[in-house]
Motif scaffolding. Structure first.
Motif, mmCIF file in Angstrom:
data_model
loop_
_atom_site.group_PDB
_atom_site.id
_atom_site.type_symbol
_atom_site.label_atom_id
_atom_site.label_comp_id
_atom_site.label_asym_id
_atom_site.label_seq_id
_atom_site.Cartn_x
_atom_site.Cartn_y
_atom_site.Cartn_z
ATOM 1 N N UNK A 179 0.114 -8.394 -2.944
ATOM 2 C CA UNK A 179 0.592 -9.474 -2.901
ATOM 3 C C UNK A 179 1.908 -9.419 -2.477
ATOM 4 N N UNK A 180 2.427 -8.092 -1.892
ATOM 5 C CA UNK A 180 3.968 -7.847 -1.513
ATOM 6 C C UNK A 180 4.014 -8.154 -0.071
ATOM 7 N N UNK A 181 5.177 -8.387 0.505
ATOM 8 C CA UNK A 181 5.376 -8.552 2.066
ATOM 9 C C UNK A 181 4.954 -7.338 2.713
ATOM 10 N N UNK A 182 4.481 -7.420 3.926
ATOM 11 C CA UNK A 182 3.885 -6.149 4.639
ATOM 12 C C UNK A 182 4.760 -5.340 4.933
ATOM 13 N N UNK A 183 6.087 -5.468 4.811
ATOM 14 C CA UNK A 183 7.162 -4.450 5.051
ATOM 15 C C UNK A 183 8.110 -4.336 3.842
ATOM 16 N N UNK A 184 8.459 -2.874 3.470
ATOM 17 C CA UNK A 184 9.371 -2.947 2.463
ATOM 18 C C UNK A 184 10.634 -3.004 2.580
ATOM 19 N N UNK A 185 11.191 -2.821 3.793
ATOM 20 C CA UNK A 185 12.329 -3.348 4.408
ATOM 21 C C UNK A 185 12.194 -4.779 5.151
ATOM 22 N N UNK A 186 13.231 -5.671 5.120
ATOM 23 C CA UNK A 186 12.928 -6.753 6.150
ATOM 24 C C UNK A 186 12.828 -6.554 7.589
ATOM 25 N N UNK A 187 11.558 -7.153 7.978
ATOM 26 C CA UNK A 187 11.342 -6.737 9.659
ATOM 27 C C UNK A 187 11.187 -7.974 10.125
ATOM 28 N N UNK A 188 11.192 -8.015 11.673
ATOM 29 C CA UNK A 188 10.534 -9.106 12.463
ATOM 30 C C UNK A 188 9.291 -8.795 12.599
ATOM 31 N N UNK A 189 8.547 -10.069 12.595
ATOM 32 C CA UNK A 189 6.931 -10.145 12.849
ATOM 33 C C UNK A 189 6.991 -9.809 14.351
ATOM 34 N N UNK A 190 5.909 -10.223 14.963
ATOM 35 C CA UNK A 190 5.492 -10.390 16.429
ATOM 36 C C UNK A 190 4.190 -11.153 16.500
ATOM 37 N N UNK A 191 4.002 -11.433 17.808
ATOM 38 C CA UNK A 191 2.840 -12.060 18.188
ATOM 39 C C UNK A 191 1.875 -11.062 18.738
ATOM 40 N N UNK A 192 0.534 -11.685 18.737
ATOM 41 C CA UNK A 192 -0.491 -10.739 18.992
ATOM 42 C C UNK A 192 -0.294 -9.983 20.367
ATOM 43 N N UNK A 193 0.163 -10.518 21.323
ATOM 44 C CA UNK A 193 0.234 -10.018 22.676
ATOM 45 C C UNK A 193 1.416 -8.966 22.990
#
Length: 119
Positions: A31-45
């Motif tokens: 149930x937690x966010x995927x990263x422990x520290x704040x992190x910018x996501x990305x698009x599949x490509x």
């Protein structure tokens, strides 16, 4: 070994608590966010991702980090208590691994899928 009578009650209870602690830890992490520290996501490509687009992660709060640390500490303590239990001194060295696996199997909670298959 095929029955619980070959293990002391306190060892069975410790192993059951360890299974439960692992399950609670996995559920909490899910149930937690995927990263422990704040992190910018990305698009599949942009990067390799088997999940497709990955959203931004706000990171974990201090409370969440503390909870995860507490859960890990409990898992470590229970693991040590099971491994260091006096019962293992009574098991022949060549049988310890099989006995340990039997203990895990005997104390593992039944999953809902296992219940429906058994019926």
């Amino acid at each position: 070994m095929t029955d619980t009578s070959s293990f002391p009650d306190d060892l069975l209870q410790l192993q059951e608590r360890l299974h439960r602690a692992h399950a609670e830890h996995r559920a909490y992490l899910a149930d937690l966010p995927w990263s422990v520290e704040p992190c910018t996501g990305w698009a599949r490509g942009e990067r390799f991702s088997h999940r497709g687009d990955v959203p931004d992660s706000p990171g974990w709060s201090d409370e969440q980090k503390t909870t995860v640390d507490r859960m890990w500490a409990e898992i470590r303590e229970l693991s040590i208590a099971v491994v260091d239990h006096r019962h293992w001194a009574t098991v022949a060295r060549e049988d310890v691994v099989a006995a340990r696996m039997q203990l895990k199997k005997l104390t593992r909670p039944i999953a809902p899928a296992d219940v429906t298959e058994a019926a």
